[in-house]
Design a protein around this motif. Sequence first.
Motif, short mmCIF file in Angstrom:
data_model
loop_
_atom_site.label_atom_id
_atom_site.label_comp_id
_atom_site.label_asym_id
_atom_site.label_seq_id
_atom_site.Cartn_x
_atom_site.Cartn_y
_atom_site.Cartn_z
N SER A 107 0.83 -1.20 0.00
CA SER A 107 0.00 0.00 0.00
C SER A 107 0.86 1.25 0.00
CB SER A 107 -0.90 0.00 1.24
OG SER A 107 -1.55 1.24 1.40
N THR A 108 0.39 2.29 -0.67
CA THR A 108 1.08 3.59 -0.60
C THR A 108 0.84 4.25 0.75
OG1 THR A 108 -0.87 4.60 -1.63
CG2 THR A 108 0.99 4.06 -3.07
N ARG A 109 -0.20 3.83 1.46
CA ARG A 109 -0.55 4.46 2.73
C ARG A 109 0.08 3.68 3.89
NH1 ARG A 109 -5.40 4.63 -0.27
NH2 ARG A 109 -6.15 6.73 -0.71
N ASP A 133 -2.27 2.05 -4.76
CA ASP A 133 -3.41 2.47 -3.95
C ASP A 133 -4.14 1.20 -3.49
OD1 ASP A 133 -5.78 3.39 -2.88
OD2 ASP A 133 -6.26 4.73 -4.53
N HIS A 162 -6.06 6.14 7.54
CA HIS A 162 -6.83 5.51 6.46
C HIS A 162 -7.24 4.10 6.85
CE1 HIS A 162 -6.89 2.76 2.94
NE2 HIS A 162 -7.63 3.72 2.41
N HIS A 385 8.75 10.97 7.98
CA HIS A 385 8.60 10.85 6.53
C HIS A 385 9.58 11.75 5.76
CE1 HIS A 385 4.97 8.86 7.85
NE2 HIS A 385 4.62 8.57 6.63
N ASP A 391 6.06 14.25 -3.10
CA ASP A 391 4.99 13.46 -3.70
C ASP A 391 4.71 12.21 -2.86
OD1 ASP A 391 4.63 15.25 -5.75
OD2 ASP A 391 5.81 14.11 -7.22
N GLN A 392 5.77 11.53 -2.41
CA GLN A 392 5.59 10.35 -1.56
C GLN A 392 4.96 10.74 -0.22
OE1 GLN A 392 9.71 8.92 -1.66
NE2 GLN A 392 9.02 7.03 -2.63
N GLN A 393 5.38 11.87 0.33
CA GLN A 393 4.80 12.34 1.59
C GLN A 393 3.30 12.56 1.44
OE1 GLN A 393 7.06 15.84 2.51
NE2 GLN A 393 8.75 14.72 3.47
N ARG A 394 2.92 13.23 0.37
CA ARG A 394 1.49 13.51 0.18
C ARG A 394 0.72 12.22 -0.08
NH1 ARG A 394 0.27 18.61 0.42
NH2 ARG A 394 1.82 20.23 -0.02
N ALA A 395 1.33 11.30 -0.82
CA ALA A 395 0.66 10.01 -1.07
C ALA A 395 0.44 9.25 0.23
CB ALA A 395 1.47 9.17 -2.05
N ALA A 396 1.37 9.42 1.18
CA ALA A 396 1.26 8.75 2.47
C ALA A 396 0.43 9.54 3.46
CB ALA A 396 2.65 8.50 3.05
#
Length: 428
Positions: A107-109, A133, A162, A385, A391-396
Motif C-alpha cells: 500500500s502507498t498508505r 493504492d 486511512h 517521513h 509526492d511520496q509524503q502527500r501520497a502517504a
Amino acid sequence: MTQDHGFDTLAIHAGAAADPATGARQVPIYQTTAYAFRDAEHAARLFNLQEVGFIYSRLTNPTVAALQSRIAALEGGAGAVCCSSGHAAQIMALFSLMEPGRNIVASTRLYGGTITQFSHTIRRFGWSARFVDIDDADALRAAIDGDTRAIFCESIGNPGGHVTDISAVAAVADAAGIPLIVDNTLATPYLCRPIEMGATLVVHSLTKYMTGNGTVTGGVVVDSGRFDWSASDKFPSLSAPEPAYHGLKFHETFGALAFTFHGIAIGLRDLGMTMNPQGAHYTLMGIETLALRMERHVANAQMVAEWLQADPRVDGVTYAGLKTSPSNATAQRCYPKGAGALFTFAIKGGYAAAVKLVDALQLFSHVANLGDARSLVIHSASTTHRQLTEDQQRAAGAGPEVVRLSIGIEDPDDLIADLDQALAKATA
C-alpha cells in the motif's frame, strides 16, 4: 483457555497460568539465556524439531512464549512469533516467503519508515516492493506478477488513519495464490481481527497500543494457519526440504503451524531479532487493559477530531470516524468499534504553522511514537517521513502542512484546550 472465551478474558488469561514451580500468578520474567536438558536424547529431539521445548533464549523463552500465545488467541491465529520491534516483525514476515528476485505489492498508505524499509533496505536481500493504492483492486491485480509473493497493507494507516477494506484486498490475494500481510498495529485486535477478514499473516509493533505505556519495543508476526504453502512452488522455504534439518518439510511436518515453526527455527535462529523477556512481561501486563484503553482512545479521538473539523484555523481532518470522511462507510462496516485514535489534520499556514503548533503544545508530547496512554504529536514531513519526496509524503498523507496526533486517554477537554491555545499561537 480457548479462543471461544471473550476478548477481555483472553487479554488477561490467554498464555498465562499459575507458575507450577512457585504458584506465582503473574507470568514470571524468565531472565535466562539457556535451559537444562533432561539428557542427551532430549537435547537431540529438541534440536531436530521432534519435540517442543526451550533450548536457548534467542529462539524461545517462557515469558515470550506466554505473550505469543496471548496475542495469537486475541488475533484468532494458530501461532505467533515475537521479535525485537515492529520493523523486525516485517522482515520476519517476509523472510519465510521471499527469495532474491521476488517482490511484494504494498500500500502507498504506510508508515514512512516502512516505505523506506520496502523501497531501499529490502533491496539488499534482492527483494523489491511495488506501491499501489490499496483501495484500487484493479491496480492491485495489475501490480502482481509471477514473482510476487505477498500483498502488504496496514489495517489503519499511519499517519492519516486511512482504513483498509481488508476483505477486498484478501480476495485479490486469494485469487493470485499469495498471502496477505496486514499490519494491525493501529487497530489492535480489539478494533479489527484481520485473519477473520482473510489475512494470512498479521504483524504488530507491540511498542504501541498493545503495550500502551511507552516503555519497551517489540514486534510480533501472527500466523493464521490457513494458507496452503504447498499449493504451488512459490514458497520453498515452507514446502520444500530444509537442508539444515535433514530435509524436513515445514508445511508437511507442522501443518497449520508451519510458518510459526519456521519463524522460530530459521528466522530467529539466523536473524536473531529476539524479544527480551522483560519486554514481553511489560507487554503482557499492557494487554490486560487493552480493551479498556482502546475504548477511551477511540472516544477521545472522536471528540478531538470533531472539534478540529469545526475550527476555522484547520483545513481538514483525516479521521475516518467523522461522518464527512470518504472512508467513514468503510470504517463503520469494517471497524464497528471505532476508527482508531491516530489521525492527521492540516493547519492553515502550511509548513511554518505546523511546526509552530507542535512547539506550542504543552500537554501533547512531541515524540516519534504513537499508541501511548499519553497524547502525542509529530510533524511527519520533517521527521518520520522526511526521507521521502514531497509526492511520496502527500501520497502517504504526510504533506508539509499536516500534523499527526495520537490521542491518549487523558481528559478530552484538556486535550482540546491545549490544541486551542497552540493553534492560536501557530496561526497568529
